[in-house]
Design a protein around this motif. Structure first.
Motif, mmCIF file in Angstrom:
data_model
loop_
_atom_site.group_PDB
_atom_site.id
_atom_site.type_symbol
_atom_site.label_atom_id
_atom_site.label_comp_id
_atom_site.label_asym_id
_atom_site.label_seq_id
_atom_site.Cartn_x
_atom_site.Cartn_y
_atom_site.Cartn_z
ATOM 1 N N ALA A 15 0.833 -1.204 0.000
ATOM 2 C CA ALA A 15 0.000 0.000 0.000
ATOM 3 C C ALA A 15 0.870 1.257 0.000
ATOM 4 O O ALA A 15 0.567 2.234 -0.698
ATOM 5 C CB ALA A 15 -0.928 -0.007 1.211
ATOM 6 N N ALA A 16 1.964 1.221 0.775
ATOM 7 C CA ALA A 16 2.875 2.375 0.798
ATOM 8 C C ALA A 16 3.494 2.588 -0.580
ATOM 9 O O ALA A 16 3.638 3.733 -1.036
ATOM 10 C CB ALA A 16 3.964 2.169 1.846
ATOM 11 N N GLY A 17 3.864 1.498 -1.245
ATOM 12 C CA GLY A 17 4.407 1.620 -2.603
ATOM 13 C C GLY A 17 3.410 2.243 -3.559
ATOM 14 O O GLY A 17 3.754 3.128 -4.356
ATOM 15 N N LEU A 24 3.783 10.642 -6.400
ATOM 16 C CA LEU A 24 4.744 11.093 -7.409
ATOM 17 C C LEU A 24 4.040 11.483 -8.709
ATOM 18 O O LEU A 24 4.438 12.448 -9.373
ATOM 19 C CB LEU A 24 5.796 10.014 -7.665
ATOM 20 N N GLN A 25 2.994 10.751 -9.080
ATOM 21 C CA GLN A 25 2.253 11.123 -10.291
ATOM 22 C C GLN A 25 1.493 12.430 -10.100
ATOM 23 O O GLN A 25 1.422 13.251 -11.008
ATOM 24 C CB GLN A 25 1.287 10.010 -10.688
ATOM 25 N N VAL A 26 0.936 12.639 -8.914
ATOM 26 C CA VAL A 26 0.208 13.884 -8.646
ATOM 27 C C VAL A 26 1.171 15.066 -8.675
ATOM 28 O O VAL A 26 0.820 16.157 -9.142
ATOM 29 C CB VAL A 26 -0.523 13.796 -7.279
ATOM 30 N N TRP A 37 11.119 5.429 -9.337
ATOM 31 C CA TRP A 37 11.409 6.018 -8.022
ATOM 32 C C TRP A 37 10.720 5.251 -6.897
ATOM 33 O O TRP A 37 11.279 5.091 -5.803
ATOM 34 C CB TRP A 37 11.004 7.488 -8.000
ATOM 35 N N THR A 38 9.519 4.769 -7.150
ATOM 36 C CA THR A 38 8.817 3.974 -6.149
ATOM 37 C C THR A 38 9.591 2.697 -5.849
ATOM 38 O O THR A 38 9.774 2.313 -4.691
ATOM 39 C CB THR A 38 7.396 3.629 -6.632
ATOM 40 N N GLN A 39 10.065 2.023 -6.903
ATOM 41 C CA GLN A 39 10.859 0.807 -6.701
ATOM 42 C C GLN A 39 12.154 1.120 -5.957
ATOM 43 O O GLN A 39 12.575 0.364 -5.089
ATOM 44 C CB GLN A 39 11.167 0.145 -8.036
ATOM 45 N N VAL A 43 13.106 -0.637 -2.511
ATOM 46 C CA VAL A 43 14.350 -1.415 -2.419
ATOM 47 C C VAL A 43 15.261 -0.804 -1.358
ATOM 48 O O VAL A 43 15.888 -1.515 -0.573
ATOM 49 C CB VAL A 43 15.058 -1.502 -3.792
ATOM 50 N N GLY A 44 15.328 0.527 -1.301
ATOM 51 C CA GLY A 44 16.111 1.180 -0.255
ATOM 52 C C GLY A 44 15.590 0.826 1.138
ATOM 53 O O GLY A 44 16.369 0.558 2.059
#
Length: 105
Positions: A15-17, A24-26, A37-39, A43-44
């Motif tokens: 859900a956080a992803g 980021l799209q908004v 960037w989400t990935q 991953v980070g």
């Protein structure tokens, strides 16, 4: 950790992803870049979690180790409480003797 807790954490991470992707799209980032960037963020986060896990393993600060230490301390406390005053005095004399032997060496 219970199984339901692990399932809840997993759903929360997904859900956080999704939420990060939408934010980021908004903000105006292209869908492909937002996905990248989400990935990267997820991953980070996984790498940080892995590092904290490895730190807890190396420092023996895991749940099992804590439970084992608590159990051993409870057993020793119970044995100490069950000792007679004579046994306590004998134990204290043995401890003082060992301390004296260590300082002599």
């Amino acid at each position: 950790m219970r199984r339901i807790d692990a399932i809840g954490i997993t759903i929360g991470v997904f859900a956080a992803g999704g939420l990060i992707y939408l934010v980021l799209q908004v903000v105006g980032i292209d869908g492909t870049d937002a996905g990248i960037w989400t990935q990267a963020v997820l991953v980070g986060g996984l790498v940080v979690w892995l590092l904290t896990y490895l730190f807890r393993v190396m420092s023996s600060n895991m749940t099992y180790n804590q439970q084992l230490n608590d159990y051993e301390e409870a057993v020793l406390q119970k044995r100490l409480a069950e000792m007679t005053p004579e046994e306590l005095a004998q134990l204290q004399a043995e401890i003082e003797q060992e301390k004296a032997d260590r300082t002599d060496k």
